[in-house]
Write an enzyme that holds these catalytic residues in place. Structure first.
Site, PDB file in Angstrom:
ATOM      1  CG  ASP A  14      -2.132   0.903   1.073  1.00 16.61           C
ATOM      2  OD1 ASP A  14      -2.187   1.651   0.087  1.00 16.61           O
ATOM      3  OD2 ASP A  14      -3.009   0.881   1.936  1.00 16.61           O
ATOM      4  CB  CYS A  32      -4.614  10.443  -0.054  1.00 20.01           C
ATOM      5  SG  CYS A  32      -6.223  10.735  -0.795  1.00 20.01           S
ATOM      6  CG  ASN A  37      -1.771   2.312   5.119  1.00 17.68           C
ATOM      7  OD1 ASN A  37      -2.628   1.493   5.350  1.00 17.68           O
ATOM      8  ND2 ASN A  37      -1.432   2.651   3.879  1.00 17.68           N
TER       9      ASN A  37
END
Lengths: 315, 315
Positions: A18, A244, A253
């Site tokens: 991620d 983002c 995160n």
């Protein structure tokens, strides 16, 4: 009046997937292996090491099979990968990963934009993945991860009832585990308390993981609310990488080191040696020198009062 | 199973005192007045505007009396100041402040180092301040603020029983209100849940405020835990200024804008217009261009799903 905290919790480091998929830097395989080795040495026992997607879409993650093979050589390490579809799942089964996460977006708009499928088409794909897994004889677990569970940058509001309906559908389709993710950092601890309590009631032991982004600073407050709802496994990225795409400079995160600190301070055993984790963070910072890193503990260091058994000073 | 959240909460902006006293920049009085005006315009109704300490110790706060006088001209604004002793309290009474906070450090080592008094000597000073207040006929409330309530950089562990003994002693000595502060950012939400539950049980309506530093990233998680324990008033600094002399670059108090976002998202009314607060943050950032600022919301902005009545878009 209030429930006791769990004695143990698991941090799943997802920075290699991620985190790295959302930044510009492509990390060489050797650095990723050093990251995996360092995370293991710091006591982390669950890692998401990559994603089985076409290399033309995510060239940063093209070495996923190689990383799974490397990670499997480290004792006691539980190795997860992300797979978007049956094709990826077949690669994951062949790789010998311990678990594959199939992302489903509860936001229909986000699901169509990102996966080119409706949420219910993803549920049907999970049923096919389950059939393929069972036919292969592999032990790879299937985790259905419901994302945009607290809202979405495209469609805005996402109905909690729809989130739980899709989670139930994933269980019915054969997912061994289910998770909820605040993909865009819209959750607050009140929402988390409510939705995770309901989710744990539904899925019981098959509820696997909470995944929170710290986009607006509420990541750890949300973890705490999920912990109170009975969740004991959380995704995190070292140095809070990820970000983002809709919010330049915003954090990704929750930072692994800050999460390990919070849990350790609360007396919840994660097996993590925080001093070693902070040393690994320095390595990651050197590898990703052009990226904005996040997290807070690394500046201030551990409190004098931090329980020695979690700090790792004695290790 | 879990208690409902309160419908209203109060954010007390303490940037003009706790924030400015810990940084190098000395802000001109005109900028401080603009800050007070902006905070009022953004809906904040409680401000700590300074400290009545000798100007040679904290030249940054030498204009406190002037700021109290200015703040009192704004309708509905409740004006707080810090006073370390009877001498400062006399200045506060003369200034017409609505409330004076007397800090007490539960850590004996910290108390001797910072205030040159034992905690019990501070309790005795509060009794003298109460007598002076009552004799003066002023309405200024007295808040006893128990700091280093979760540990201290000098002595390490601080016994929660000692924290609560001192809080009770402050009440007995005549403090109208009492508060607890995590002065050095050692608290975790588990500690907060336990200590604040006990504190609210003891002090009831006289328990006034939770004061959290975000030194290690747990500020908002700690606010959330205190909220669950029944606390409805929190200190915060715009842009999270303040820091910690023992941790260069570390953040200070929880950021006002992030706290207002969390509470607003949870449907808890604070009266704050977040868009105006973010505009004021830009002014503060310009005034303090040489300082490290903190906070998270300002990068990402409000979620699409944020309740309009708290965003202030309609204002």
């Amino acid at each position: 009046m209030t429930a006791p905290f769990p004695r143990h919790a698991v941090i799943r480091e997802v920075g290699l997937r991620d985190g790295l998929q959302s930044i510009r830097t492509t990390l060489p395989t050797a650095s990723k292996q050093a990251w995996i080795r360092g995370a293991h040495a710091a006591g982390l026992r669950e890692l998401e090491v990559g994603s089985f997607v076409p290399a033309r879409l995510l060239p940063q993650l093209a070495d996923t099979a190689e990383l799974v093979a490397f990670a499997r050589t480290l004792p006691g390490l539980f190795v997860s990968v992300l797979v978007p579809n049956l094709r990826g799942a077949q690669d994951a089964l062949a790789s010998g990963a311990d678990l594959m996460i199939v992302p489903l977006s509860a936001s229909h708009a986000h699901s169509l934009a990102n996966l080119r499928k409706t949420p219910d088409e993803v549920v049907a794909e999970v049923a096919r993945i389950r059939a393929a897994r069972d036919a292969s004889g592999a032990k790879t677990l299937i985790e259905g991860g419901v994302g945009t569970a607290f809202g979405c940058t495209l469609q805005g509001h996402v109905d909690p009832d729809e989130v739980l309906r899709l989670m139930q559908a994933l269980l019915d389709a054969g997912a061994d585990r289910v998770s909820l993710a605040d993909t865009v950092g819209y959750a607050d601890p009140g929402m988390v308390r409510e939705l995770f309590t309901r989710a744990v009631d539904i899925a019981g032991e098959r509820f696997w993981c909470g995944h929170f982004h710290d986009t607006r600073g509420l990541g750890l407050a949300n973890v705490y609310a999920a912990l109170e709802a009975g969740v004991t496994r959380f995704d995190a990225c070292l140095a809070g990488i990820g970000g983002c795409p809709h919010a330049p400079g915003a954090s990704g995160n929750v930072a692994t080191e800050d999460l390990a600190y919070m849990l350790g301070s609360m007396g919840i055993d994660t097996g993590v040696d925080i001093e070693r984790l902070l040393a690994l963070r320095e390595d990651v910072a050197a590898w990703l020198r052009d990226e904005t890193l996040h997290g807070t503990l690394w500046r201030a260091g551990l409190p004098k009062t931090f329980p020695a058994q979690h700090a790792g000073a004695a290790a």
